[in-house]
Design a protein around this motif. Structure first.
Motif, short mmCIF file in Angstrom:
data_model
loop_
_atom_site.label_atom_id
_atom_site.label_comp_id
_atom_site.label_asym_id
_atom_site.label_seq_id
_atom_site.Cartn_x
_atom_site.Cartn_y
_atom_site.Cartn_z
N ASP A 129 104.72 104.93 71.28
CA ASP A 129 104.33 105.36 72.63
C ASP A 129 105.58 105.51 73.47
OD1 ASP A 129 103.21 105.77 75.08
OD2 ASP A 129 101.68 104.21 74.88
N SER A 162 102.00 101.40 64.49
CA SER A 162 101.96 102.09 65.78
C SER A 162 102.27 101.12 66.91
CB SER A 162 100.59 102.72 66.00
OG SER A 162 99.59 101.72 66.13
N LYS A 198 101.79 100.83 71.14
CA LYS A 198 101.13 101.38 72.32
C LYS A 198 101.36 100.44 73.50
CE LYS A 198 97.49 103.93 69.91
NZ LYS A 198 96.02 104.12 69.73
N LYS A 230 99.57 99.09 76.97
CA LYS A 230 98.34 99.02 77.77
C LYS A 230 98.49 97.93 78.81
CE LYS A 230 95.29 100.28 73.90
NZ LYS A 230 94.16 99.83 73.06
#
Length: 596
Positions: free
Chosen positions: A492, A531, A533, A535
């Protein structure tokens, strides 16, 4: 006598109940209860039962060094031994009791028991035929009694009777008669204590009989017998009846002799002791023929029986001493065993505690060594990241130099040439000049585009995914290549690793490294997906493989997983592992961003 025995039995039963209820209480209380029961048995019932309770009490008193109580109990034992004709044993016990009392202060109670013990010794030596010794101890007992505080009038009268009685046995009849006359002249004594009066009067009459002074006989005998009847003293009447039988037999008055002899025997049968034995012998002397032989055989049979009984009682006393000592030794052995058990238990507890400390210290050392190695690994990763950043910075510097040279040598040179050309055309307004200027203006536009391009390159990160992202990518590429895995990395762009603390970077690096190692070691996977990410300022790292999977509920927690949990805990994050057999495993880690 029967009433006294029944009353004593009731008291004994009551004391035994109290003794039973007090089991486990104060030992001295127990000893005193045993002593009281022993005294009641001694005075009214059985000497062997008395001996048992006295012996129990004496052991406790002696253990706690209660000298006076021990001496009083020994006196009770000595009297029991005298009753059962264990004269040697009684003498030994009495001397031991006196020795204990001699070590105590001369209180009234101490003097009283000294008097009683001396009196018992006087009786013992009289029975042994050592009359001189007997008189010595009886006189010592009398002196002590006369010095006592309180009413000991009866006891003094009995000692005076014992002295006179011993003189009688020593055949010193004048001294014996003088002693009895002194007692009989004590009106207060003979009125208050009829039993003493009977003893003295009967013995006085018998002394007269033995000294051949028969003027007052049998009148004195009959007087003594009447006193016995008036106070219901059946036991003391036995001896008087025997003396009357002897007296009448000497004068060949057989009917009277038989009457009193058989009457004495009838009363003595209730006691079955020496008085009955003497009655049987007396009857055998009075009777003639077969009847005389019969009573003589009865006498011999009873004599043997009493002798066996006395021997058994002496043996019983010895057996009681042995069994009590045996029980005491067993109790001592049990106490020793309990003590050793306690010591062993304490040693085991201490050893266990020390072993626990050693193991705990060893585990602590292992944990410290692990943390030290972890710290060294973290420093290695940090140095690696610094080295990577230095490489990136060097690349940036080189690129900046290249762009600077490009601007200086290319763009600036072209600008300078174009400027000179325009300057030379400023003075001409020909169509050719105008056309040429237009060409130069176009050139300036081209140069403008080149400058814009260079500027754009300067404002763009020349190394795509540089810094920590490159370090992670390098780690994944290196390990998947070594483990023969295909990988897919998704990152990300919203994550700015420059604002993430080094501690968090190190832990993420290690977690990815450990997870890839576990996939290679256990999962037998061919593809791994990783991955990153962002948040709500929380980094979510997901690592998924297509391996064999496992049953999470039955899987053991190895050191690798423990290390991962430890790292997640330091990041204040969470870890969630989902897996199914033959469907792969997914590890999801969420950690709030820790600022540098």
């Amino acid at each position: 006598m029967q009433a006294q025995t029944e009353l004593a039995t009731k008291k004994i039963d009551s004391l035994k109940i109290t003794l039973l209820e007090s089991k486990g209480r104060d030992s001295i209380f127990t000893a005193k209860q045993n002593y009281k029961i022993g005294e009641l048995y001694r005075k009214y019932i059985l000497s062997d039962s008395a001996y048992l309770y006295f012996y129990k009490a004496e052991k406790i008193f002696r253990k706690y060094n209660y000298k006076f109580e021990t001496a009083a109990t020994l006196f009770g034992i000595a009297v029991c031994q005298t009753y059962d004709k264990d004269y040697t044993g009684s003498e030994s016990t009495s001397i031991e009791a006196l020795t204990l009392l001699e070590s105590l202060s001369e209180t009234n109670d101490v003097k009283k028991y000294k008097a009683y013990i001396n009196n018992n010794l006087g009786i013992v030596f009289n029975e042994l035929g050592l009359y001189e010794e007997s008189i010595k101890y009886h006189k010592r007992a009398l002196e002590l009694k006369q010095d006592l505080e309180g009413n000991f009038e009866r006891s003094i009268g009995l000692s005076e009777n014992n002295i006179a009685f011993t003189y009688k046995n020593l055949q010193q009849y004048e001294l014996a008669l003088k002693g009895y006359q002194k007692i009989l002249s004590n009106t207060k004594l003979i009125n208050n204590y009829p039993d003493v009066h009977v003893l003295a009067l009967g013995n006085y009459a018998n002394t007269l009989y033995l000294s051949k002074n028969l003027k007052q006989l049998p009148g004195l005998y009959l007087k003594a017998l009447n006193i016995c009847d008036s106070v219901n003293d059946t036991y003391n009447s036995i001896i008087i009846l025997q003396h009357l039988a002897e007296y009448y037999n000497d004068f060949n008055q057989k009917d009277s002799a038989k009457y009193y002899a058989y009457k004495a025997k009838g009363i003595a049968e209730a006691y079955n002791n020496d008085d009955l034995l003497k009655s049987l012998l007396l009857i055998s002397e009075i009777e003639t023929g077969e009847l005389s032989n019969k009573y003589l055989k009865d006498y011999i049979s009873l004599s043997d029986s009493l002798e066996r009984s006395e021997r058994l009682n002496r043996d019983k006393f010895a057996r009681i001493r042995y069994e009590t000592n045996k029980i005491e030794q067993q109790n001592i052995q049990i106490a020793k065993e309990r003590m050793w058990l306690f010591i062993i238990s304490v040693v085991i507890v201490l050893a266990s505690f020390l072993l626990y400390l050693v193991i705990a210290q060893r585990n602590k050392n292992i944990e410290l060594q692990f943390k030290q190695k972890q710290q060294e690994a973290n420093e290695e990763i940090y140095n690696l990241m610094l080295s990577q950043n230095e490489s990136v910075e060097e690349a940036r510097d080189l690129e900046k130099k290249r762009i600077s040279q490009e601007l200086h040598d290319g763009v600036l040179g072209r600008l300078f040439g174009t400027r000179l050309s325009l300057d030379s055309l400023n003075m001409s307004n020909s169509e050719e000049a105008i056309k040429t200027r237009e060409q130069y203006i176009d050139e300036l536009k081209i140069i403008e585009d080149d400058i814009r391009k260079v500027s754009h390159e300067l404002n763009t990160d020349f190394v795509s995914g540089s810094g920590f992202s490159d370090i992670i990518k390098t780690l994944i590429e290196t390990q998947t290549l070594a483990y023969n895995l295909d990988y897919e990395l998704t990152h990300d762009d919203d994550i700015s690793w420059d604002f993430v603390g080094n501690k968090m970077k190190i832990h993420i690096y290690r977690i990815i490294q450990e997870t890839l190692h576990n996939i290679y070691k256990h999962a037998k996977a061919s593809v791994v997906e990783i991955s990153f990410k962002l948040k709500n300022n929380v980094i979510c790292l997901t690592i998924k493989d297509n391996g064999s999977g496992f049953d999470i509920n039955r899987a053991k927690s190895g050191i690798g997983l423990k290390n991962m949990n430890s790292r997640i805990k330091e990041l204040n994050g969470t870890i969630n592992i989902t897996s199914k057999k033959n469907m792969g495993t997914q590890v999801v880690i969420e950690a709030p961003i820790l600022q540098t």
